[in-house]
Enzyme design. Sequence first.
Site, PDB file in Angstrom:
ATOM      1  N   ALA A 121       0.824  -1.208   0.000  1.00 21.02           N
ATOM      2  CA  ALA A 121       0.000   0.000   0.000  1.00 21.02           C
ATOM      3  C   ALA A 121       0.857   1.257   0.000  1.00 21.02           C
ATOM      4  O   ALA A 121       0.639   2.182  -0.792  1.00 21.02           O
ATOM      5  CB  ALA A 121      -0.940  -0.001   1.206  1.00 21.02           C
TER       6      ALA A 121
ATOM      7  N   GLU B 208      10.621   2.484   6.241  1.00 23.36           N
ATOM      8  CA  GLU B 208      10.371   1.050   6.348  1.00 23.36           C
ATOM      9  C   GLU B 208      11.300   0.471   7.411  1.00 23.36           C
ATOM     10  O   GLU B 208      12.522   0.624   7.329  1.00 23.36           O
ATOM     11  CB  GLU B 208      10.609   0.360   5.002  1.00 23.36           C
ATOM     12  CG  GLU B 208      10.666  -1.162   5.050  1.00 23.36           C
ATOM     13  CD  GLU B 208       9.446  -1.806   5.700  1.00 23.36           C
ATOM     14  OE1 GLU B 208       9.628  -2.718   6.530  1.00 23.36           O
ATOM     15  OE2 GLU B 208       8.313  -1.387   5.386  1.00 23.36           O
TER      16      GLU B 208
ATOM     17  N   CYS C 124       2.431 -12.905   0.203  1.00 24.49           N
ATOM     18  CA  CYS C 124       1.670 -14.088  -0.213  1.00 24.49           C
ATOM     19  C   CYS C 124       2.581 -15.188  -0.762  1.00 24.49           C
ATOM     20  O   CYS C 124       2.202 -16.359  -0.781  1.00 24.49           O
ATOM     21  CB  CYS C 124       0.644 -13.708  -1.282  1.00 24.49           C
ATOM     22  SG  CYS C 124      -0.489 -12.406  -0.787  1.00 24.49           S
TER      23      CYS C 124
ATOM     24  N   VAL D 275       8.988   4.371  12.336  1.00 22.36           N
ATOM     25  CA  VAL D 275       8.255   5.517  12.864  1.00 22.36           C
ATOM     26  C   VAL D 275       7.674   5.132  14.217  1.00 22.36           C
ATOM     27  O   VAL D 275       6.973   4.127  14.338  1.00 22.36           O
ATOM     28  CB  VAL D 275       7.154   5.972  11.890  1.00 22.36           C
ATOM     29  CG1 VAL D 275       6.290   7.062  12.530  1.00 22.36           C
ATOM     30  CG2 VAL D 275       7.771   6.484  10.595  1.00 22.36           C
TER      31      VAL D 275
ATOM     32  N   ASN E 157      -2.693  -3.095  -2.890  1.00 21.29           N
ATOM     33  CA  ASN E 157      -2.200  -2.416  -4.082  1.00 21.29           C
ATOM     34  C   ASN E 157      -3.242  -1.458  -4.654  1.00 21.29           C
ATOM     35  O   ASN E 157      -2.909  -0.367  -5.130  1.00 21.29           O
ATOM     36  CB  ASN E 157      -1.775  -3.444  -5.130  1.00 21.29           C
ATOM     37  CG  ASN E 157      -0.402  -4.016  -4.846  1.00 21.29           C
ATOM     38  OD1 ASN E 157       0.610  -3.367  -5.087  1.00 21.29           O
ATOM     39  ND2 ASN E 157      -0.353  -5.222  -4.298  1.00 21.29           N
TER      40      ASN E 157
ATOM     41  N   ARG F 275     -28.417 -22.037 -11.108  1.00 21.71           N
ATOM     42  CA  ARG F 275     -29.720 -22.592 -11.487  1.00 21.71           C
ATOM     43  C   ARG F 275     -30.387 -23.256 -10.282  1.00 21.71           C
ATOM     44  O   ARG F 275     -31.583 -23.066 -10.029  1.00 21.71           O
ATOM     45  CB  ARG F 275     -29.553 -23.611 -12.616  1.00 21.71           C
ATOM     46  CG  ARG F 275     -29.183 -23.017 -13.955  1.00 21.71           C
ATOM     47  CD  ARG F 275     -28.953 -24.100 -14.986  1.00 21.71           C
ATOM     48  NE  ARG F 275     -30.169 -24.827 -15.312  1.00 21.71           N
ATOM     49  CZ  ARG F 275     -30.218 -25.905 -16.094  1.00 21.71           C
ATOM     50  NH1 ARG F 275     -29.084 -26.389 -16.623  1.00 21.71           N
ATOM     51  NH2 ARG F 275     -31.354 -26.499 -16.364  1.00 21.71           N
TER      52      ARG F 275
END
Length: 465
Positions: free
Chosen positions: A21, A44, A54, A91, A318, A455
């Site tokens: 992100a 980071e 993943c 942070v 993303n 169906r």
Amino acid sequence: MDMSASGGTRERLVVIGGDAAGMSAASQARRLKGPDELEIVAFERGHFSSFSACGIPYWVGGDVTDRDDLIARTPEEHRARGIDLRMRTEVTEIDVAGGRVRARDVESGAESWTSYDKLVIGTGARPIRPELPGVDAPGVHGVQTLDDGQALLDTLAHTRGRRAVVVGAGYIGVEMAEALINRGYEVTVVNRGREPMSTLDPDMGRMVHEAMEGLGITMVNGAEVTKVLTGDDGRVRAVATEDAEFPADVVVLGIGVRPETALAKAAGLPIGASGGLLTDLGMRVRGHENIWAGGDCVEVLDLVSGQQRHIPLGTHANKHGQVIGTNAGGGYATFPGVVGTAVSKVCDLEIARTGLREKDALRAGLRFVTVTIESTSRAGYYPGASPMTVKMLAERRTGRLLGVQIVGREGAGKRVDIAAVALTAGMTVERMTALDLGYAPPFSPVWDPVLVAARKAARAVERQA
């Protein structure tokens, strides 16, 4: 000390989190505004940026041989695009009133403040680590980042024994169990649910259970771990439940994840019921014009139930980043919500789901019918046709599609995308039966399995009218 944003008309965008992100947002904002208009600083705390979490089980299992194959863009590549990405920098505080963040160099411990005009929070999620005796012992691993994956591989390389216990049987637990089987380990999965894959209804999860046992995995369902036992060397030696002990040379926690929002919560930002940040359709943190959040640290709107949910998936992260980067870069974009689509596999068994499970529909106060059908991936006479089970939920009276679960062999998993589109469009099961899907014997029966289920669901709705 970096106390103020750049002078003149140039703004500064600060990004917390260097994965999907955060860096998608940074990259998109950079496409829209050059360095003369927008300075971008990203923090980071780990060793890697823009990586595929993943893919970690497939790296551990040996299907992916090179860790770097899981990295979409390196820090150097981001920097070459005009993004000041500061690795191994965590942070520790957001000062909303002052428009600044405090960051600490992980290696040196040095701290400094950086001001922002616009802020993106992409802190992700953290593996659930239950407060159990011994859970922090060497040999017990969570798996969320490439650092976690590397630590697990290092343990596997230096552990003499070949017994592994996986705690939890969600996506990560199931995938890690298969990875460890591929590594030659004797694997036991301890799962507190009735069946593995709680994202499925138990009747569908039973098929996953059988497939796992077919791989040689020992499944222990309806059991909760009470403690992790250690040996004289302090390392893990077993996992205990109320009734039994399971020897272990390595333990993998696959219990799930929680949004990593302690930083945001301390800053007074709004947090939802499941612990994720609350945002508007533009992914702005509610009540804050120049703060955005995305990825595994936020809650999203479930388009089927109308409720806020925490659904940690790279596909969402993303997309969030693209929306955030567009808005932070001066454009306009929205993220309307999700239907909760996911796929996985155990050996050659494909597992897929979208929309609501039975318990989700009940929790949302919906009345519904369910149907389950057996079909094949191709025309029955065509070589390689394999069985497939499709379960479908539809709302009573209206016939609105509510959810689909699919378990089968090759060609089963991605069929869930048909249902995902139908859910997003708010289609009824009756209308689904008229969908003009591609057909040829190598790809599908003349009636696709999803349409066969539609169906049957349409008839069930008609009977309940």
